[in-house]
Design a protein around this motif. Structure first.
Motif, PDB file in Angstrom:
ATOM      1  N   ILE A  11      59.922  41.134  24.351  1.00 18.61           N
ATOM      2  CA  ILE A  11      60.842  40.430  23.464  1.00 18.61           C
ATOM      3  C   ILE A  11      62.288  40.652  23.893  1.00 18.61           C
ATOM      4  CG2 ILE A  11      61.680  40.330  21.084  1.00 18.61           C
ATOM      5  CD1 ILE A  11      58.842  41.007  20.213  1.00 18.61           C
ATOM      6  N   VAL A  12      62.599  41.836  24.357  1.00 24.28           N
ATOM      7  CA  VAL A  12      63.968  42.136  24.785  1.00 24.28           C
ATOM      8  C   VAL A  12      64.380  41.211  25.924  1.00 24.28           C
ATOM      9  CG1 VAL A  12      65.441  43.916  25.767  1.00 24.28           C
ATOM     10  CG2 VAL A  12      63.754  44.533  24.053  1.00 24.28           C
ATOM     11  N   PHE A  13      63.509  41.033  26.905  1.00 22.55           N
ATOM     12  CA  PHE A  13      63.820  40.156  28.030  1.00 22.55           C
ATOM     13  C   PHE A  13      63.933  38.701  27.591  1.00 22.55           C
ATOM     14  CE2 PHE A  13      61.493  43.718  30.048  1.00 22.55           C
ATOM     15  CZ  PHE A  13      62.565  44.227  30.766  1.00 22.55           C
ATOM     16  N   LEU A  14      63.065  38.285  26.673  1.00 19.95           N
ATOM     17  CA  LEU A  14      63.121  36.909  26.202  1.00 19.95           C
ATOM     18  C   LEU A  14      64.417  36.610  25.470  1.00 19.95           C
ATOM     19  CD1 LEU A  14      59.482  36.359  24.989  1.00 19.95           C
ATOM     20  CD2 LEU A  14      60.606  35.372  26.961  1.00 19.95           C
ATOM     21  N   VAL A  15      64.872  37.534  24.646  1.00 13.97           N
ATOM     22  CA  VAL A  15      66.122  37.328  23.921  1.00 13.97           C
ATOM     23  C   VAL A  15      67.292  37.247  24.896  1.00 13.97           C
ATOM     24  CG1 VAL A  15      67.718  38.378  22.270  1.00 13.97           C
ATOM     25  CG2 VAL A  15      65.289  38.337  21.782  1.00 13.97           C
ATOM     26  N   VAL A  16      67.284  38.067  25.928  1.00 16.78           N
ATOM     27  CA  VAL A  16      68.355  38.026  26.929  1.00 16.78           C
ATOM     28  C   VAL A  16      68.342  36.685  27.661  1.00 16.78           C
ATOM     29  CG1 VAL A  16      69.141  39.009  29.111  1.00 16.78           C
ATOM     30  CG2 VAL A  16      68.518  40.503  27.224  1.00 16.78           C
ATOM     31  N   PHE A  17      67.172  36.239  28.114  1.00 15.71           N
ATOM     32  CA  PHE A  17      67.098  34.974  28.835  1.00 15.71           C
ATOM     33  C   PHE A  17      67.430  33.788  27.943  1.00 15.71           C
ATOM     34  CE2 PHE A  17      64.025  37.226  31.799  1.00 15.71           C
ATOM     35  CZ  PHE A  17      65.010  37.448  32.742  1.00 15.71           C
ATOM     36  N   ALA A  41      66.530  31.327  17.661  1.00 14.30           N
ATOM     37  CA  ALA A  41      65.437  31.405  18.627  1.00 14.30           C
ATOM     38  C   ALA A  41      64.637  32.695  18.445  1.00 14.30           C
ATOM     39  CB  ALA A  41      65.978  31.311  20.042  1.00 14.30           C
ATOM     40  N   SER A  42      65.312  33.785  18.139  1.00 13.91           N
ATOM     41  CA  SER A  42      64.613  35.058  17.914  1.00 13.91           C
ATOM     42  C   SER A  42      63.745  34.988  16.668  1.00 13.91           C
ATOM     43  CB  SER A  42      65.622  36.195  17.776  1.00 13.91           C
ATOM     44  OG  SER A  42      66.365  36.323  18.941  1.00 13.91           O
ATOM     45  N   VAL A  43      64.263  34.370  15.619  1.00 16.12           N
ATOM     46  CA  VAL A  43      63.477  34.206  14.391  1.00 16.12           C
ATOM     47  C   VAL A  43      62.274  33.307  14.656  1.00 16.12           C
ATOM     48  CG1 VAL A  43      63.536  33.212  12.067  1.00 16.12           C
ATOM     49  CG2 VAL A  43      65.379  34.706  12.822  1.00 16.12           C
ATOM     50  N   ALA A  44      62.476  32.241  15.424  1.00 11.82           N
ATOM     51  CA  ALA A  44      61.356  31.357  15.754  1.00 11.82           C
ATOM     52  C   ALA A  44      60.285  32.107  16.552  1.00 11.82           C
ATOM     53  CB  ALA A  44      61.857  30.156  16.549  1.00 11.82           C
ATOM     54  N   PHE A  45      60.720  32.987  17.438  1.00 11.10           N
ATOM     55  CA  PHE A  45      59.751  33.784  18.205  1.00 11.10           C
ATOM     56  C   PHE A  45      58.942  34.686  17.279  1.00 11.10           C
ATOM     57  CE2 PHE A  45      58.508  37.635  20.392  1.00 11.10           C
ATOM     58  CZ  PHE A  45      57.802  37.117  21.452  1.00 11.10           C
ATOM     59  N   ILE A  61      41.728  31.990  17.320  1.00  8.88           N
ATOM     60  CA  ILE A  61      42.086  32.089  18.735  1.00  8.88           C
ATOM     61  C   ILE A  61      41.765  33.509  19.191  1.00  8.88           C
ATOM     62  CG2 ILE A  61      43.877  30.309  18.663  1.00  8.88           C
ATOM     63  CD1 ILE A  61      45.977  32.482  18.485  1.00  8.88           C
ATOM     64  N   THR A  62      41.750  33.716  20.489  1.00 13.25           N
ATOM     65  CA  THR A  62      41.426  35.041  21.007  1.00 13.25           C
ATOM     66  C   THR A  62      42.588  36.006  20.755  1.00 13.25           C
ATOM     67  OG1 THR A  62      42.319  34.548  23.188  1.00 13.25           O
ATOM     68  CG2 THR A  62      39.993  34.037  22.823  1.00 13.25           C
ATOM     69  N   PRO A  63      42.322  37.298  20.647  1.00 15.65           N
ATOM     70  CA  PRO A  63      43.409  38.265  20.448  1.00 15.65           C
ATOM     71  C   PRO A  63      44.422  38.273  21.587  1.00 15.65           C
ATOM     72  CG  PRO A  63      41.320  39.275  19.894  1.00 15.65           C
ATOM     73  CD  PRO A  63      41.012  37.935  20.503  1.00 15.65           C
ATOM     74  N   PHE A  64      43.958  38.035  22.811  1.00 15.70           N
ATOM     75  CA  PHE A  64      44.883  37.983  23.940  1.00 15.70           C
ATOM     76  C   PHE A  64      45.887  36.846  23.766  1.00 15.70           C
ATOM     77  CE2 PHE A  64      46.137  36.408  28.110  1.00 15.70           C
ATOM     78  CZ  PHE A  64      46.652  37.560  28.686  1.00 15.70           C
ATOM     79  N   MET A  65      45.407  35.675  23.403  1.00 14.44           N
ATOM     80  CA  MET A  65      46.310  34.532  23.195  1.00 14.44           C
ATOM     81  C   MET A  65      47.166  34.726  21.952  1.00 14.44           C
ATOM     82  SD  MET A  65      46.257  32.539  25.671  1.00 14.44           S
ATOM     83  CE  MET A  65      47.186  31.178  25.038  1.00 14.44           C
ATOM     84  N   GLY A  66      46.649  35.418  20.971  1.00 11.56           N
ATOM     85  CA  GLY A  66      47.433  35.685  19.773  1.00 11.56           C
ATOM     86  C   GLY A  66      48.656  36.529  20.058  1.00 11.56           C
ATOM     87  N   ALA A  67      48.532  37.461  20.975  1.00 11.35           N
ATOM     88  CA  ALA A  67      49.654  38.340  21.302  1.00 11.35           C
ATOM     89  C   ALA A  67      50.547  37.769  22.390  1.00 11.35           C
ATOM     90  CB  ALA A  67      49.125  39.703  21.732  1.00 11.35           C
ATOM     91  N   TRP A  68      49.974  37.071  23.343  1.00  9.49           N
ATOM     92  CA  TRP A  68      50.744  36.649  24.517  1.00  9.49           C
ATOM     93  C   TRP A  68      51.229  35.213  24.490  1.00  9.49           C
ATOM     94  CZ3 TRP A  68      52.850  39.702  28.006  1.00  9.49           C
ATOM     95  CH2 TRP A  68      52.376  41.003  28.121  1.00  9.49           C
ATOM     96  N   PHE A  69      50.675  34.334  23.653  1.00 12.67           N
ATOM     97  CA  PHE A  69      51.110  32.938  23.647  1.00 12.67           C
ATOM     98  C   PHE A  69      52.597  32.777  23.334  1.00 12.67           C
ATOM     99  CE2 PHE A  69      51.833  28.830  21.585  1.00 12.67           C
ATOM    100  CZ  PHE A  69      51.503  28.000  22.642  1.00 12.67           C
ATOM    101  N   VAL A  71      54.968  34.814  23.982  1.00 14.04           N
ATOM    102  CA  VAL A  71      55.700  35.304  25.148  1.00 14.04           C
ATOM    103  C   VAL A  71      55.684  34.247  26.250  1.00 14.04           C
ATOM    104  CG1 VAL A  71      55.779  37.090  26.920  1.00 14.04           C
ATOM    105  CG2 VAL A  71      55.227  37.708  24.569  1.00 14.04           C
ATOM    106  N   PHE A  72      54.517  33.679  26.524  1.00 11.34           N
ATOM    107  CA  PHE A  72      54.420  32.644  27.547  1.00 11.34           C
ATOM    108  C   PHE A  72      55.234  31.413  27.176  1.00 11.34           C
ATOM    109  CE2 PHE A  72      49.962  34.409  28.496  1.00 11.34           C
ATOM    110  CZ  PHE A  72      50.488  35.360  29.355  1.00 11.34           C
TER     111      PHE A  72
END
Length: 87
Positions: A11-17, A41-45, A61-69, A71-72
């Motif tokens: 999340i830190v990298f996403l907020v910076v970008f 944008a941070s609130v939307a994330f 949905i799968t737990p992997f997609m629940g956590a990583w979607f 971010v992707f």
């Protein structure tokens, strides 16, 4: 919860970008508008992460997609914003 432990630090990298990509989008009140858009944008994330985590807990949905979607999704959005940002 297991996958969220690994996805949450990104999340830190996403907020910076996102903030880099959103800085030059307006000509008036650049500081205020940039700050507001980055906070939005941070609130939307966080909202997207909460929704996908609830969907994964209920088995839609799968737990992997629940956590990583989120971010992707926001990484792709940040890449597009960085590509078209003014320097």
């Amino acid at each position: 919860e297991y996958y969220k432990k690994f996805a949450f630090p990104f999340i830190v990298f996403l907020v910076v970008f996102l903030s880099i990509g959103l800085t030059g989008k307006t000509k008036k009140n650049v500081l205020i508008v940039s700050l507001a858009s980055c906070i939005g944008a941070s609130v939307a994330f966080y909202v997207m992460m909460m929704v996908t985590m609830v969907l994964s807990k209920h088995g839609y949905i799968t737990p992997f997609m629940g956590a990583w979607f989120p971010v992707f999704f926001f990484t792709a959005g940040s890449a597009v914003l960085l590509k078209y940002s003014r320097t």
